[in-house]
Design a protein around this motif. Structure first.
Motif, short mmCIF file in Angstrom:
data_model
loop_
_atom_site.label_atom_id
_atom_site.label_comp_id
_atom_site.label_asym_id
_atom_site.label_seq_id
_atom_site.Cartn_x
_atom_site.Cartn_y
_atom_site.Cartn_z
N ILE A 1 0.84 -1.21 0.00
CA ILE A 1 0.00 0.00 0.00
C ILE A 1 0.87 1.25 0.00
N ILE B 1 -8.95 -0.38 5.67
CA ILE B 1 -7.63 -0.98 5.54
C ILE B 1 -7.73 -2.50 5.50
N LEU C 1 -8.99 -3.51 2.07
CA LEU C 1 -7.93 -3.35 1.08
C LEU C 1 -6.90 -4.46 1.19
N ILE D 1 -6.89 4.33 0.61
CA ILE D 1 -7.71 3.51 1.51
C ILE D 1 -9.08 4.16 1.63
#
Length: 631
Positions: free
Chosen positions: A27, A52, A55, A34
Motif C-alpha cells: 500500500i 484498511i 484493502l 484507503i
C-alpha cells in the motif's frame, strides 16, 4: 526473468502479522488509496470491516501462502533469491500473486487483472509484445500511445505493459529504465525503456500446485483505460437513463429538452449563456439520437427490409450513421460537450450494452472484443411514439444517412483489412549467410525469416556454443558483419569469442539490413504491394486555428492505405455536416499527387471512426493539436 522454472520451496501459511506487514508495504509503495465503508452501511448496523482490512483482503486474500524461491537469470546464469506469495482472487485457482525480490514487492499479471490502476500502464505494438513475452526488454522506440505518458512512469517505477490489440489487458510487468513520463518523442530514440521482470507465459504465470497451465487473460479490463470505469459505472448509466425514461402514464414522447430545441429553431442562440451540459443531459442526448435515427428509418423507409438499417451493425457505423447526425449540437460548446467519453458509460460499447438491456436492440460480442448489433426492435413504443426535435443543420438526417450509404456502396476501402509489413533488405556483408540458406540478396525478408536464415547458418557452421546453447561462437564472417573492433564493447566481445544469440540476431537486423515497408489489403500477398524504403508513414490528423478563432481538421496520407481521398472527403462531409475541401498536400510533388483534406471544426473522432471502417488502426495515425497554447 523467469524463462527458467524457479526452484520454489515448500509453501507455508502466511502468518497474519506477516501478511499485514507485506500488504502495508504494498500500500505504501504503490500509494494505494484507503477507502472507508459507506456511512449508510454503518448506520444500518451492518458489521463492516475497516477500509484498511478490506484493502488488505483484496490485495492479498486471507489464507495466502508464501515460500522462498531461487532462479537464474542472464547469460551469466546469475542466481536470484526471493519470496513468492500464493493466493486466489475469488473462485480462481491459487496462483502466485506477488513476488518479493531485492526488497521490492512486485505484482504478477494475475494481480494486475484483478486490481486495475495499480501501476502505470504503457503500450507497445503486439509484434514487440511477442518478443517481450520471450524475455526481451522494451526499447524506447517501441513505446506507443504517447507522449504524453503516465506521470508515474519514472525511472525505477514498476509498470504494466499491454499490446495494442488488447490495450486494456496488461500482460507484462517491468521496471522503467528511464524517466518515460518526460519523453517528448520516441521516434528515433535509442536505448532501453523498460526491463522485463515477469510476463504472461513465463514460469511464474505457469506455476500451480496442481501442475495446471497458467490462466488465460481476460478479453478486456476497461478500468485500465477509463480511470476506473467499470460495471459500477454501467449501472450508474442505466440509472441515469431510467430516470430519464417516461412513466406509463406519459404519452410515449422522449423528455429531451424539446422546449429548448424549439426555441433555437435549428440555430445557435445569439443571447444568453451557453447551455451547461451535465452528464445526465449528455446521456439523454445520445439516447434520443438513437431513437430519432430509428424513428426516421421507420418514417422514410417503411417498405425496405429492416427499414434500410444494414444489420449486423458494428460500433463505428452505429456512431457515424445513427448517433452523430442526430445530436443537438448547435454550437462549438455543444460539440465539445456531446462526446461519448463525457457520458456516464464513457465508450460506445457500454452504451450499446445498456440499449441491449433495455431490449431496444440485440447485441453480441464477437471474437476480438467488438460488440455488434444483430437486431433492433423496430416495434418498440420508444421508436414508434418518438417526438422529433429540430436538428442543428438544415440538411435532414435521413439524407445524411442515405448519402453515407451511397458513398459506402462504391468505396472499396470500406471493410478492407490492412497489414503493415516491415521488411528487410540484406546488405552485401550478409551475403555469406544468405548463401548458406540458398537465399537471394535481391529479395526482401520479414524479421522472422532473417532469423531463420541466421539459425540455419549457425547450425551449418556448428557455431552454437557447446557449454551454453544461448551463446554463439563468433567466426570471421559474423565478426566482420556485426562488430566494430574500434568500439571497446565490440572489442571485448571479439576477445571473448562468443555473443548471446538474441544480441547477435538484433545486431544483424540493425547492421546488415535496410528497412522497407509494404501495406497490403484483403490478405493479398506482400508481393502485390510495391515495397518502399524506410519506415511505413502514418496518416496525419492535424487540428489548427484558421481565420482568427475558427478551427479546422486536416487529414493526409490516405493514399498509402489504399483509401481514395475523394470518396473519404465525400463521406466526412456528410457525416460531419461541415464544409470540406481537398487539395495537393503542401510539399508533395505533382508526380506523387498526395492529397490533403480539410474539414471545418474539430473532427478528430469522426475521422478516426471513418479510418477504422477502412482497416486503419489507431497506432497508424498521428494526431497533432496546434490549437493548444505553448507553455
Amino acid at each position: 526473468m523467469f524463462k527458467k522454472k524457479p526452484n520454489i520451496k515448500n509453501l507455508a501459511p502466511l502468518r497474519s502479522s506477516d501478511r499485514r506487514k507485506v500488504v502495508d508495504d504494498i500500500i505504501s509503495t504503490y500509494q494505494i488509496e484507503i477507502k472507508e465503508p459507506a456511512e449508510q452501511q454503518r448506520s444500518e448496523g451492518h458489521s463492516q470491516p475497516s477500509g484498511i482490512t478490506q484493502l488488505r483482503n483484496s490485495l492479498l486474500p486471507d489464507g495466502a501462502l508464501s515460500a522462498k524461491f531461487s532462479t537464474t537469470v542472464g547469460a551469466d546464469s546469475k542466481i536470484v533469491n526471493g519470496t513468492v506469495y500464493v493466493g486466489a482472487y475469488g473462485d480462481d485457482e491459487q496462483r502466485i500473486l506477488w513476488l518479493r525480490i531485492n526488497d521490492q514487492t512486485l505484482p504478477t499479471v494475475y494481480t494486475l487483472w484483478k486490481y486495475p490502476g495499480l501501476v502505470p500502464l504503457l503500450h507497445t505494438p503486439d509484434i514487440v509484445l511477442d518478443k517481450m513475452r520471450g524475455g526481451a526488454d522494451l526499447m524506447t522506440p517501441g513505446l506507443t500511445n504517447g507522449p504524453p505518458f503516465p506521470s508515474k512512469a519514472i525511472k525505477g517505477a514498476v509498470v504494466a505493459i499491454a499490446g495494442l490489440n488488447h490495450p486494456s489487458v496488461p500482460v507484462v510487468v517491468g521496471q522503467c529504465a528511464i524517466d518515460i513520463a518526460v519523453l517528448q518523442n520516441v521516434q528515433g530514440a535509442k536505448g532501453h525503456a523498460v526491463s522485463s521482470l515477469h510476463w504472461q507465459g513465463d514460469e511464474i504465470w505457469n506455476w500451480s500446485q496442481n501442475d495446471r497451465p497458467g490462466l488465460a487473460p481476460p478479453e478486456e479490463i476497461d478500468e485500465w483505460l477509463s480511470n476506473g470505469t467499470g460495471d459500477a459505472e454501467v449501472r450508474e448509466a442505466e440509472a441515469h437513463l431510467n430516470d430519464l425514461a417516461l412513466s406509463e402514464e406519459d404519452d410515449g414522447g422522449v423528455p429531451i429538452y424539446i422546449d429548448e430545441l424549439e426555441d433555437q429553431k435549428g440555430e445557435p442562440s445569439e443571447s444568453g449563456p451557453p447551455k451547461v451540459w451535465e452528464t445526465k443531459d449528455i446521456d439523454s442526448a445520445f439516447r434520443q439520437s438513437f431513437l430519432y435515427s430509428i424513428y426516421q428509418a421507420l418514417q422514410t423507409r417503411r417498405l425496405e427490409p429492416k427499414h434500410g438499417v444494414d444489420l449486423p451493425l458494428d460500433q463505428s457505423k452505429f456512431m457515424s450513421n445513427y448517433i452523430l447526425p442526430y445530436l443537438p449540437s448547435f454550437s462549438s460548446q455543444d460539440a465539445e460537450a456531446l462526446q461519448i467519453k463525457k457520458t456516464s458509460w464513457k465508450n460506445v460499447k457500454k452504451f450499446i450494452k445498456i440499449l441491449d438491456k433495455e431490449r431496444l436492440l440485440k447485441a453480441k460480442e464477437r471474437q476480438g472484443g467488438e460488440l455488434v448489433i444483430l437486431d433492433i426492435d423496430f416495434e418498440d413504443q420508444a421508436f414508434v411514439n418518438f417526438k422529433p426535435y429540430p436538428l442543428p443543420k438544415k440538411e435532414a438526417a435521413s439524407n445524411s444517412t442515405a448519402t453515407s450509404s451511397e458513398v459506402s456502396s462504391h468505396d472499396e476501402s470500406i471493410g478492407q483489412t490492412l497489414k503493415r509489413l516491415t521488411l528487410l533488405k540484406p546488405h552485401e556483408r550478409f551475403a555469406p549467410l544468405l548463401k548458406a540458406a540458398n537465399a537471394s540478396r535481391a529479395d526482401l525478408y520479414l524479421s522472422p525469416e532473417i532469423r531463420e536464415i541466421v539459425k540455419n547458418y549457425l547450425e551449418a557452421e556448428n557455431l552454437i556454443n557447446a557449454d551454453n546453447k544461448r551463446l554463439v561462437n563468433i567466426d570471421p564472417i559474423l565478426g566482420d558483419a556485426i562488430l566494430d573492433p574500434s568500439n571497446p564493447m565490440d572489442a571485448e566481445v571479439l576477445r571473448k569469442g562468443t555473443i548471446p544469440r538474441d544480441t547477435l540476431l538484433d545486431r544483424i537486423v540493425l547492421k546488415c539490413c535496410s528497412p522497407y515497408y509494404a501495406i497490403t489489403r484483403n490478405d493479398q500477398p506482400r508481393e502485390s504491394s510495391k515495397a518502399k524504403a524506410g519506415q511505413a508513414p502514418n496518416i496525419k490528423i492535424t487540428l489548427e486555428t484558421r481565420s482568427g478563432n475558427k478551427t479546422a481538421t486536416k487529414v493526409s496520407g490516405l493514399e498509402f492505405y489504399h483509401i481514395r481521398p475523394a470518396l473519404f472527403k465525400e463521406e466526412l462531409q456528410k457525416v460531419c455536416a461541415s464544409s470540406t475541401t481537398m487539395g495537393l498536400l503542401s510539399g508533395s510533388s505533382p508526380k506523387d499527387n498526395l492529397q490533403e483534406i480539410m474539414l471545418q471544426g474539430p473532427q478528430k473522432d469522426a475521422v478516426i471512426k471513418a479510418l477504422e471502417r477502412r482497416g486503419v488502426r489507431k497506432d497508424w495515425v498521428d494526431y497533432t493539436d496546434k490549437t493548444k497554447k505553448k507553455k
